[in-house]
Write an enzyme that holds these catalytic residues in place. Structure first.
Site, PDB file in Angstrom:
ATOM      1  CG  ASP A   1      -1.623   1.195   1.518  1.00  0.00           C
ATOM      2  OD1 ASP A   1      -2.345   1.622   0.612  1.00  0.00           O
ATOM      3  OD2 ASP A   1      -1.504   1.755   2.624  1.00  0.00           O
TER       4      ASP A   1
ATOM      5  CG  ASP B   1      -1.504   7.736   0.739  1.00  0.00           C
ATOM      6  OD1 ASP B   1      -0.437   8.287   0.470  1.00  0.00           O
ATOM      7  OD2 ASP B   1      -2.550   7.929   0.114  1.00  0.00           O
TER       8      ASP B   1
ATOM      9  N   GLY C   1      -7.255   4.545   3.364  1.00  0.00           N
ATOM     10  CA  GLY C   1      -7.388   3.498   2.338  1.00  0.00           C
ATOM     11  C   GLY C   1      -8.663   3.613   1.524  1.00  0.00           C
ATOM     12  CB  VAL C   2     -11.906   5.187   2.236  1.00  0.00           C
ATOM     13  CG1 VAL C   2     -13.231   5.471   1.554  1.00  0.00           C
ATOM     14  CG2 VAL C   2     -12.067   4.131   3.338  1.00  0.00           C
TER      15      VAL C   2
ATOM     16  NE  ARG D   1      -8.890  12.654  -4.981  1.00  0.00           N
ATOM     17  CZ  ARG D   1      -8.336  12.885  -6.157  1.00  0.00           C
ATOM     18  NH1 ARG D   1      -8.898  13.724  -7.005  1.00  0.00           N
ATOM     19  NH2 ARG D   1      -7.213  12.293  -6.503  1.00  0.00           N
TER      20      ARG D   1
ATOM     21  CB  SER E   1      -3.543   7.506  -3.705  1.00  0.00           C
ATOM     22  OG  SER E   1      -3.253   8.808  -4.152  1.00  0.00           O
ATOM     23  CE  LYS E   2      -9.821   8.281  -9.251  1.00  0.00           C
ATOM     24  NZ  LYS E   2     -11.035   8.878  -9.756  1.00  0.00           N
ATOM     25  CG  ASN E   3      -3.018  12.630  -6.122  1.00  0.00           C
ATOM     26  OD1 ASN E   3      -3.035  13.263  -7.164  1.00  0.00           O
ATOM     27  ND2 ASN E   3      -3.959  12.777  -5.190  1.00  0.00           N
TER      28      ASN E   3
ATOM     29  CG  ASP F   1      -1.978   2.425   6.386  1.00  0.00           C
ATOM     30  OD1 ASP F   1      -2.333   2.077   5.241  1.00  0.00           O
ATOM     31  OD2 ASP F   1      -2.159   3.563   6.837  1.00  0.00           O
TER      32      ASP F   1
END
Ligand code: B16
Ligand code: MG
Length: 219
Positions: free
Chosen positions: A9, A11, A46-47, A49, A116-118, A170
């Site tokens: 993962d 973030d 983890g959810v 945007r 994440s799209k980033n 996490d």
């Protein structure tokens, strides 16, 4: 147990951007009349945007239009991107580089599976983009965690079977996704919240793939 690949993962595992997400969401929530707390924020880890905004609207009892939601999503992301502008290799979490080196020296395949799209942008900023065979992010999946799609895709890219993959996560939603994918899961954080994980520690620091396999074997 025959682990041939590790899917990370992003973030909260490779770098800690949770605080940046929190402050950006706090501003959005304030506009909806909600004082977003750390407890709320834990539920956003983890959810995706858009699903995060749905949760915030529910907590705020807000019933805004789809067009307003799109505006808030854009605003949240702009705020978040401003906040991570100075992210660099110094923001890689403790133990990550040593663990990646250990995996490389053992010939394991490495991937990232993030909501994440980033994700790619962040990996580039912290200098880790080239260390992974596959990077599957929020732009590449129809369903985000706790759906297993992101991890299944990462395993497919690497050509590895689910039972040969270890997911490092996490967030409760990510741990669920890893287990639904039929993979081994190493949780980082509170064992009470990550109780579905095969093993749970506070971080990556001090571990090698052999020590983790040994711990999972005896768990
Ligand atoms: P973005 P991960 C998740 O990343 C974050 O934990 C979560 O807080 C965030 O809302 C989500 O990415 C979407 O991020 O707004 O950048 O697309 O933990 O799955 O790497
Ligand atoms: Mg995470």
């Amino acid at each position: 147990m025959n682990i041939k690949a590790v899917i990370f993962d992003l973030d909260g595992v490779l770098t800690d951007t949770a605080g940046h997400h929190y402050f950006a969401w706090k501003e959005i929530a304030f506009k909806l009349g909600l004082n977003l707390t750390h407890e709320h924020n834990e539920k956003l880890k983890g959810v995706s945007r858009s699903e995060s905004l749905e949760l915030i609207c529910n907590w705020a009892n807000s019933n805004i239009s789809k067009a307003d939601k799109l505006k808030l999503l854009e605003e949240k992301n702009n705020r978040y991107l401003e906040s991570i502008e100075n992210l660099s290799a110094k923001d890689i979490l403790p133990g990550v580089t040593d663990f990646l080196n250990d995996l490389d020296s053992r010939g394991l395949s490495l991937a990232v599976g993030s909501s994440s799209k980033n994700a790619r942008f962040i990996l580039r900023k912290i200098g880790l983009e080239r260390r992974f065979t596959a990077i599957v992010d929020g732009n590449m999946v129809a369903k985000t965690k706790p759906d297993p799609e992101v991890f299944i895709k990462a395993a497919e890219f690497m050509g590895k079977a689910a039972e040969n993959c270890l997911v490092v996560e996490d967030a409760p939603a990510g741990v669920q996704a890893g287990k639904k994918a039929g993979m081994w899961v190493w949780g980082l954080g509170n064992p009470a919240e990550l109780n579905l994980a095969d093993i749970c520690t506070t971080g990556l620091q001090g571990f090698t793939i052999d020590s983790i396999k040994e711990l999972m074997h005896s768990a």
